[in-house]
Design an enzyme around this catalytic site. Structure first.
Site, PDB file in Angstrom:
ATOM      1  N   GLU A  83      31.818  27.935  41.566  1.00 48.27           N
ATOM      2  CA  GLU A  83      30.708  28.577  42.273  1.00 48.27           C
ATOM      3  C   GLU A  83      29.392  28.222  41.589  1.00 48.27           C
ATOM      4  OE1 GLU A  83      30.865  32.854  42.193  1.00 48.27           O
ATOM      5  OE2 GLU A  83      31.093  32.869  40.042  1.00 48.27           O
ATOM      6  N   SER A 105      27.775  29.485  48.461  1.00 47.16           N
ATOM      7  CA  SER A 105      27.566  30.051  49.794  1.00 47.16           C
ATOM      8  C   SER A 105      28.128  29.172  50.895  1.00 47.16           C
ATOM      9  CB  SER A 105      26.067  30.221  50.048  1.00 47.16           C
ATOM     10  OG  SER A 105      25.739  31.537  49.783  1.00 47.16           O
ATOM     11  N   GLY A 159      31.560  35.006  50.296  1.00 46.91           N
ATOM     12  CA  GLY A 159      30.934  36.301  50.012  1.00 46.91           C
ATOM     13  C   GLY A 159      30.379  36.918  51.288  1.00 46.91           C
ATOM     14  N   HIS A 209      33.721  36.298  37.871  1.00 47.02           N
ATOM     15  CA  HIS A 209      32.694  35.987  38.878  1.00 47.02           C
ATOM     16  C   HIS A 209      31.319  35.973  38.203  1.00 47.02           C
ATOM     17  CE1 HIS A 209      30.073  36.305  42.350  1.00 47.02           C
ATOM     18  NE2 HIS A 209      31.094  35.860  43.074  1.00 47.02           N
ATOM     19  N   ASN A 224      35.409  37.757  49.514  1.00 49.21           N
ATOM     20  CA  ASN A 224      34.976  38.632  48.416  1.00 49.21           C
ATOM     21  C   ASN A 224      33.931  39.584  48.996  1.00 49.21           C
ATOM     22  OD1 ASN A 224      34.050  39.856  46.126  1.00 49.21           O
ATOM     23  ND2 ASN A 224      33.129  38.015  45.223  1.00 49.21           N
ATOM     24  N   TRP A 225      34.368  40.815  49.234  1.00 46.32           N
ATOM     25  CA  TRP A 225      33.450  41.787  49.866  1.00 46.32           C
ATOM     26  C   TRP A 225      32.432  42.352  48.882  1.00 46.32           C
ATOM     27  CZ3 TRP A 225      37.200  45.347  53.164  1.00 46.32           C
ATOM     28  CH2 TRP A 225      37.696  44.593  54.245  1.00 46.32           C
ATOM     29  N   LYS A 226      32.629  42.083  47.599  1.00 49.53           N
ATOM     30  CA  LYS A 226      31.721  42.619  46.569  1.00 49.53           C
ATOM     31  C   LYS A 226      31.611  44.146  46.717  1.00 49.53           C
ATOM     32  CE  LYS A 226      29.659  38.100  46.291  1.00 49.53           C
ATOM     33  NZ  LYS A 226      28.496  37.246  46.150  1.00 49.53           N
TER      34      LYS A 226
HETATM   35  P1  PGA Z   1      28.019  34.182  49.124  1.00 42.45           P
HETATM   36  O1  PGA Z   1      28.821  34.517  47.800  1.00 42.45           O
HETATM   37  O2  PGA Z   1      28.994  33.496  50.056  1.00 42.45           O
HETATM   38  O3  PGA Z   1      27.559  35.503  49.629  1.00 42.45           O
HETATM   39  O4  PGA Z   1      26.876  33.299  48.728  1.00 42.45           O
HETATM   40  C1  PGA Z   1      29.731  33.586  47.285  1.00 42.45           C
HETATM   41  C2  PGA Z   1      30.341  34.088  45.990  1.00 42.45           C
HETATM   42  O5  PGA Z   1      29.819  35.023  45.369  1.00 42.45           O
HETATM   43  O6  PGA Z   1      31.359  33.513  45.568  1.00 42.45           O
END
Ligand code: PGA
Length: 256
Positions: A164, A214, A235, A93, A8-10
């Site tokens: 999550e 994470s 992420g 999300h 998930n590149w956001k």
């Molecule tokens: P992160 O994000 O790996 O950067 O903590 C995880 C997510 O948003 O699912």
């Protein structure tokens, strides 16, 4: 069921940088029937990447979608538009829920994604406050039950659910708390028993459960080896080709 590693590149990487990262990943990652790799870039990148990626190695996903197929909704993307570009869509999300997305909207989006032949990755999980007040299982069950309101037993069969824990997501300040395998097992037990209650044993047979807190190359193996974990939603670590390819290679090694 094969493992699923989702990036998930956001809100990161414009098309040029996105192509470069995919090229780098392409050099490091070999196709592997046991592990499916899904990249969820910003919507803007989906069209160029859909033409560039090697579909034997990578699939694409969107990070969000509207629940209607068309209409006067400025700035939105419809599930119909994603057909042919993406295979998966992240729905609900925690970062979108924090911006006001409600359980009712999540339920409509989930149904719209399924109706359009795409696979939803439904995100559920408790906040730090809920975690500290032992409300994890209640929040997970409530979010799950609300999200599935519009799906039949047959439709629920193919979906992906990412647990999550919001308290373990890297919000860009470098502060990361890693969940323990026991935290994950606890939430998964709640998810599995809810699915079973709602849909019977068939309800959980084909649902894939991801860990969406994470993770990084140092922690991914422990998560991948945790009971019921079918994969990871990554992420921050997915923005770096070395760390993301290490996570994918670890999953591939464990599947051998
Ligand atoms: P992160 O994000 O790996 O950067 O903590 C995880 C997510 O948003 O699912």
């Amino acid at each position: 069921m094969n493992k699923l590693i989702v990036a998930n590149w956001k809100m990161n990487l414009a098309p040029g940088a996105a192509s470069l990262l995919v090229k780098r990943l392409d050099e490091k990652i070999k196709p592997d029937a046991g592990v499916e790799v899904v990249i969820c870039p910003p919507t803007l990148d989906l069209y160029p990447l859909a033409r560039e990626i090697d579909r034997k190695k990578f699939k694409l996903g969107a990070q969000n979608v509207h629940y209607l197929d068309e209409g006067p909704y400025t700035g939105e993307t419809s599930p119909q538009m994603l057909r042919g570009l993406a295979d998966y869509v992240i729905v609900g999300h925690s970062e979108r829920r924090a911006m006001g997305e409600t359980d009712a909207q999540v339920a409509k989006k989930l149904a719209a994604v399924v109706r359009n032949g795409l696979i939803p990755i439904l995100c559920i999980g408790e906040s730090l406050h809920d975690h500290e007040h032992n409300l994890a299982s209640k929040v997970v069950v409530d979010q799950l039950t609300a999200a599935l309101a519009n799906l039949t037993a047959e439709e629920v069969g193919g979906i992906v659910i990412a647990y999550e824990p919001v308290w373990s997501i890297n919000h860009g300040d470098g502060h990361v708390v890693h969940a323990t395998p026991e935290n994950i097992r606890f939430a998964y037990r709640a998810i599995r028993s809810t699915l079973e209650e709602l849909y019977g044993e068939g309800g959980i047979a084909n649902v894939r459960l991801l860990y969406g807190g994470s993770t990084d190359p140092d922690h991914c193996q422990a998560y991948l080896e945790t009971e019921y974990v079918d994969g990871l939603l990554v992420g921050n670590a997915s923005l770096n080709y070395e760390s993301f390819s290490k996570i994918v290679l670890t999953a591939q090694r464990l599947e051998k």
